[in-house]
Design an enzyme around this catalytic site. Structure first.
Site, mmCIF file in Angstrom:
data_model
loop_
_atom_site.group_PDB
_atom_site.id
_atom_site.type_symbol
_atom_site.label_atom_id
_atom_site.label_comp_id
_atom_site.label_asym_id
_atom_site.label_seq_id
_atom_site.Cartn_x
_atom_site.Cartn_y
_atom_site.Cartn_z
ATOM 1 N N ARG A 63 69.827 41.172 0.518
ATOM 2 C CA ARG A 63 70.483 40.478 -0.471
ATOM 3 C C ARG A 63 71.007 41.828 -1.563
ATOM 4 N NH1 ARG A 63 68.377 34.588 -0.801
ATOM 5 N NH2 ARG A 63 69.180 33.943 1.433
ATOM 6 N N ARG B 159 55.630 50.081 18.024
ATOM 7 C CA ARG B 159 55.141 51.363 17.824
ATOM 8 C C ARG B 159 55.757 52.299 18.817
ATOM 9 N NH1 ARG B 159 49.596 49.181 15.931
ATOM 10 N NH2 ARG B 159 49.748 49.581 13.786
ATOM 11 N N GLY C 26 54.280 51.538 7.601
ATOM 12 C CA GLY C 26 53.205 52.442 7.352
ATOM 13 C C GLY C 26 53.350 53.924 7.436
ATOM 14 N N ASP D 177 46.630 47.506 5.319
ATOM 15 C CA ASP D 177 45.759 48.482 5.206
ATOM 16 C C ASP D 177 45.604 48.912 3.502
ATOM 17 O OD1 ASP D 177 44.985 47.808 7.680
ATOM 18 O OD2 ASP D 177 45.696 49.916 8.366
ATOM 19 N N ARG E 274 21.123 32.257 7.863
ATOM 20 C CA ARG E 274 21.633 33.528 8.764
ATOM 21 C C ARG E 274 22.257 34.447 8.122
ATOM 22 N NH1 ARG E 274 24.432 29.802 13.256
ATOM 23 N NH2 ARG E 274 22.793 29.037 14.423
ATOM 24 N N GLY F 132 40.878 47.864 9.227
ATOM 25 C CA GLY F 132 41.001 48.909 8.180
ATOM 26 C C GLY F 132 40.435 50.167 9.068
ATOM 27 N N GLY G 89 31.773 37.986 -2.504
ATOM 28 C CA GLY G 89 30.452 37.997 -2.875
ATOM 29 C C GLY G 89 29.560 38.645 -1.729
ATOM 30 N N GLU H 84 26.818 40.790 0.608
ATOM 31 C CA GLU H 84 25.800 41.400 0.118
ATOM 32 C C GLU H 84 25.669 42.945 0.462
ATOM 33 O OE1 GLU H 84 25.577 38.359 1.265
ATOM 34 O OE2 GLU H 84 24.819 37.579 -0.721
ATOM 35 N N SER I 168 20.391 33.732 2.900
ATOM 36 C CA SER I 168 21.474 34.021 3.852
ATOM 37 C C SER I 168 22.228 35.231 3.396
ATOM 38 C CB SER I 168 22.605 32.932 3.993
ATOM 39 O OG SER I 168 23.135 32.733 2.828
HETATM 40 O O1 F6P Z 1 47.407 49.159 10.329
HETATM 41 C C1 F6P Z 1 47.257 47.876 10.353
HETATM 42 C C2 F6P Z 1 46.262 47.495 11.365
HETATM 43 O O2 F6P Z 1 46.208 46.108 11.510
HETATM 44 C C3 F6P Z 1 44.966 48.128 11.319
HETATM 45 O O3 F6P Z 1 44.024 47.611 10.196
HETATM 46 C C4 F6P Z 1 44.290 47.927 12.689
HETATM 47 O O4 F6P Z 1 43.630 49.104 12.749
HETATM 48 C C5 F6P Z 1 45.640 48.249 13.503
HETATM 49 O O5 F6P Z 1 46.775 47.900 12.658
HETATM 50 C C6 F6P Z 1 45.629 47.330 14.676
HETATM 51 O O6 F6P Z 1 46.743 47.536 15.419
HETATM 52 P P1 F6P Z 1 47.322 46.903 16.631
HETATM 53 O O7 F6P Z 1 47.676 45.450 16.058
HETATM 54 O O8 F6P Z 1 48.211 47.739 17.247
HETATM 55 O O9 F6P Z 1 45.988 46.556 17.668
#
Ligand code: F6P
Length: 328
Positions: A29, A76, A106, A132, A167, A175, A190, A192, A220
């Site tokens: 746009r 990718r 990314g 991430d 539990r 990540g 929250g 632990e 828990s």
């Molecule tokens: O980079 C984003 C992410 O979701 C990461 O947190 C995770 O490790 C990765 O991509 C997983 O990649 P794929 O979807 O290729 O398994």
């Protein structure tokens, strides 16, 4: 350079993230508003190599601002990591008379854009799209806010079972290299204890913390584990370890996986994506290239892509302290 751009291409690359569609919409746009032609490239760099291009206009992006994933698909692409692959991609850009490229993705996606610029002097602009939140030069990447809200919602549900059955739950969140999702969602829900790659607290501390928790009267517990955590044990091994050393606990595991990448983007991500898309197109028209649009202190900023991909953003030390105090 400033006036030589009349056609901009946009692609999404790497892992999808909620809000990518809002960013695509914004780029398309903005081009329409600024009287530029716009072309979408499907399937990231692979689509560029294969010539998978489609002309876009303002109406091509109707009704996508609210949708997760990416309408342009993502990939990718190994071939684009080679000089031959990039040459093929550049040939396609020329064939379609593209003057500049906006890459939504990314670190890996930006590294590809940088190479394209270095090898062919082709103008590129990055928009950070990943759940991430690990890219230097921006306090927020598109998709992070949605992901942490998704994670918090799920942990809230798991907590119902944790507390009903007394539990302990180990919950693995995404990540690979960084703990932003774990730390933020952990504090928000929250938890632990929060185990992140940036901080190897060790297994002894985990056991101590769980013992303290029991002693203080908690029935828990929720422990969030970032997938890149450095304890050397995955969530299932952590479960076994705790069961062996603290048999008093009834332990369960939940791996949240790709549910964290999907879903409708939050308002925050939609607004961020809309702002970044406009700035990306404007910056290209100003003759800027090789930058990533970011946000800091509510203001949009530009960071050289070469800087943005140098390292991951550090986790917020203050938030770690808050988390420690909250787990008392
Ligand atoms: O980079 C984003 C992410 O979701 C990461 O947190 C995770 O490790 C990765 O991509 C997983 O990649 P794929 O979807 O290729 O398994």
């Amino acid at each position: 350079m400033a006036n030589s751009i009349s056609k901009i291409a946009v692609l999404t690359s790497g892992g999808d993230s909620p809000g990518m569609n809002a960013a695509i919409r914004s780029v398309v746009r903005s081009c329409a508003y600024m009287k530029l032609k716009c072309v979408a490239i499907y399937r990231g760099y692979q689509g560029m190599i294969d010539g998978d291009f489609k002309e876009m206009n303002a109406r091509s992006v109707n009704n996508i601002i609210n949708k997760g994933g990416t309408i342009l698909k993502s990939a990718r692409c190994m071939e684009f990591r080679t000089p031959e692959g990039r040459k093929k991609g550049h040939d396609q850009l020329k064939k379609h008379n593209v003057d500049a490229l906006v890459v939504i993705g990314g670190n890996g996606s930006f590294a590809g854009a940088l190479k394209l610029n270095e090898e062919f002097n082709f103008p590129v602009m990055g928009i950070p799209g990943t759940i991430d939140n690990d890219i230097l030069g921006t306090s927020y990447t598109i998709g992070f806010d949605t992901a942490i809200n998704t994670v918090v919602e799920v942990i809230d549900k798991i907590r119902d079972t944790a507390s009903s059955h007394n539990r302990l739950f180990f919950i693995e969140v995404m990540g690979r290299d960084v703990g932003h999702i774990a730390l933020n969602a952990g504090v928000g829900a929250g938890a632990e204890e929060i185990l992140i790659p940036e901080q190897n607290l060790g297994l002894d501390r985990l056991l101590d913390s769980l013992k303290r928790s029991k002693k203080s009267g908690k029935s828990s517990s929720i422990v969030i584990v970032a997938e890149g955590d450095k304890t050397g044990k995955n969530v299932f091994e952590l479960k076994e370890y705790v069961e062996e050393h603290l048999p008093i606990y009834d332990v369960r595991v939940s791996v949240l996986g790709h549910m964290q990448r999907g879903g409708n983007p939050t308002c925050f991500d939609r607004v961020l994506a809309s702002r970044m898309g406009v700035r990306a197109v404007e910056a290209l028209l100003e003759g800027k290239t090789n930058y990533m649009v970011g946000i800091r202190d509510h203001k949009l900023i530009l960071t050289p892509i070469s800087e943005a991909i140098k390292a991951h953003t550090a986790v917020d030390e203050e938030l770690i302290r808050v988390s420690d105090i909250m787990t008392t």
